[in-house]
Design an enzyme around this catalytic site. Structure first.
Site, PDB file in Angstrom:
ATOM      1  N   HIS A  59      -4.123  -2.521  -4.784  1.00 56.75           N
ATOM      2  CA  HIS A  59      -2.692  -2.669  -4.514  1.00 56.75           C
ATOM      3  C   HIS A  59      -2.227  -1.727  -3.408  1.00 56.75           C
ATOM      4  CE1 HIS A  59       1.368  -3.939  -5.339  1.00 56.75           C
ATOM      5  NE2 HIS A  59       1.758  -2.689  -5.520  1.00 56.75           N
ATOM      6  N   ASP A  88      -6.510  -6.241  -5.617  1.00 50.86           N
ATOM      7  CA  ASP A  88      -5.251  -5.824  -6.237  1.00 50.86           C
ATOM      8  C   ASP A  88      -5.276  -6.194  -7.721  1.00 50.86           C
ATOM      9  OD1 ASP A  88      -2.555  -5.425  -6.999  1.00 50.86           O
ATOM     10  OD2 ASP A  88      -1.840  -5.971  -4.993  1.00 50.86           O
ATOM     11  N   SER A 134       4.805  -5.127  -2.471  1.00 48.64           N
ATOM     12  CA  SER A 134       4.968  -5.020  -3.908  1.00 48.64           C
ATOM     13  C   SER A 134       6.323  -5.587  -4.337  1.00 48.64           C
ATOM     14  CB  SER A 134       4.774  -3.557  -4.332  1.00 48.64           C
ATOM     15  OG  SER A 134       4.532  -3.450  -5.706  1.00 48.64           O
TER      16      SER A 134
END
Length: 337
Positions: A311, A282, A128
């Protein structure tokens, strides 16, 4: 205190503000070898701290502390490194200066080279916002970084991602207790609202359709999951810290690196061996965004994490995705570069 702190003094940030008496919290795993050639950097992610990265570190894994010296630097704003919640006036709370991904990596580079005396990194990897820092390391310090594996992240935050974060921010700051950042107690109504907005994005439609939160995470109902996982996650965070890191996320742009003429030039400037790994479903960083990047990074490989976890395939929450990420790291570390 189960981490270390690198004192950086006064630091001029990319935006022009000065972060006084800056501190970078970090933890290390394993031992640095005699020629200082076994180091890996694994930055933290939005709201995460070094503890939250430990799921990918362990004996017999790619990030094996018996083989590598793994450095986990905490992002500015995460509550351990310099943050709104721990910086003294006048730069405390709502006055904490704007911090970029470039700022984070510049301070991490000082940690690695000045403080730890390391001149080469076998790998930089991260999930991320950790992925954004991974890209930045590769571009800013090509002489240091040999390999990168950013997962579930991007070199530049997309417009759609920015809009998602506007919803998160609006939910938090709508709480009257927020008081423009000068609250005396945490704005818990806003934090709970933020958590519920986030819940719709962290996992995929398939994850919810198949009620994987019940079958694999052992929550008794959807409401149990929203309260027990999502609200609990954000109620443990400081609101100003979350907003500071949210600004960093929204403004992440490898193309804004000093000396760069935009994102395409920045991606073309990456020299490290690269495996770029999005998650199939995601909703923040869809694979097509990474496909565009991979086409512009010399020699890069796209490897998509399959499955329904979206995600949070990169969060260490299920063994299948963890094994997939670990396997890719193992292959990349074995590659001659």
């Amino acid at each position: 205190m189960d981490y270390q702190v690198f004192e950086l003094g006064d630091v001029r940030l990319q935006g022009g503000a000065t972060l006084r008496d800056a501190k970078l919290a970090y933890q290390t795993y394993g031992e640095l070898n005699a020629d200082r050639s076994n180091a890996i950097v694994y930055p933290t992610w939005y709201s995460g701290q070094h503890y939250d990265n430990e799921w990918l570190i362990g004996e017999g894994m790619a990030l094996d502390p018996s083989r590598y010296f793994i450095i986990v630097p905490n992002m500015l704003g995460n509550g351990l490194s310099s943050s709104p919640s721990n910086t003294p006036p006048p730069h405390d709370r709502a006055r904490f200066p704007r911090v970029t991904v470039h700022d984070n990596v510049r301070l991490q580079h000082r940690l690695v080279t000045e403080h730890l005396g390391i001149e080469r990194l076998e790998l930089v990897t991260g999930w991320s916002m950790g992925a954004a820092q991974t890209y930045q390391w590769a571009l800013s310090h090509p002489e240091v970084v040999r390999r990168i594996l950013p997962f579930c992240g991007a070199a530049k935050t997309s417009v759609h991602n920015i809009v998602f974060l506007e919803g998160v921010k609006a939910a938090l700051t709508a709480d009257a207790a927020w008081r423009d950042g000068w609250y005396d107690t945490q704005p818990t109504t806003g934090l709970r609202a933020m958590a519920r907005v986030y819940a719709g994005w962290g996992f995929s439609q398939q994850f919810y359709r198949e009620r994987i939160f019940e079958s694999e995470l052992d929550y008794g109902s959807l409401e149990d999951f929203l309260v027990g996982y999502w609200e609990a996650l954000f109620l443990g965070r400081d609101a100003n810290n979350l907003l500071a890191m949210l600004w960093t996320w929204q403004n992440a742009d490898l193309g804004a690196t000093p000396g760069c003429a935009g994102i395409e030039e920045a991606l073309a400037g990456i020299r490290a061996a690269a495996v770029i790994m999005p998650a199939q479903q995601d909703l923040y960083f869809p694979p097509e965004d990474n496909e565009w990047e991979v086409a512009r990074v010399p020699g890069a490989e796209l490897r998509v994490i399959p499955g329904a976890w979206g995600h949070f395939a990169g969060a260490g929450m299920n063994p299948v995705d963890t094994a997939f990420i670990d396997g890719a790291l193992r292959e990349l570390l074995a590659r001659e570069v």
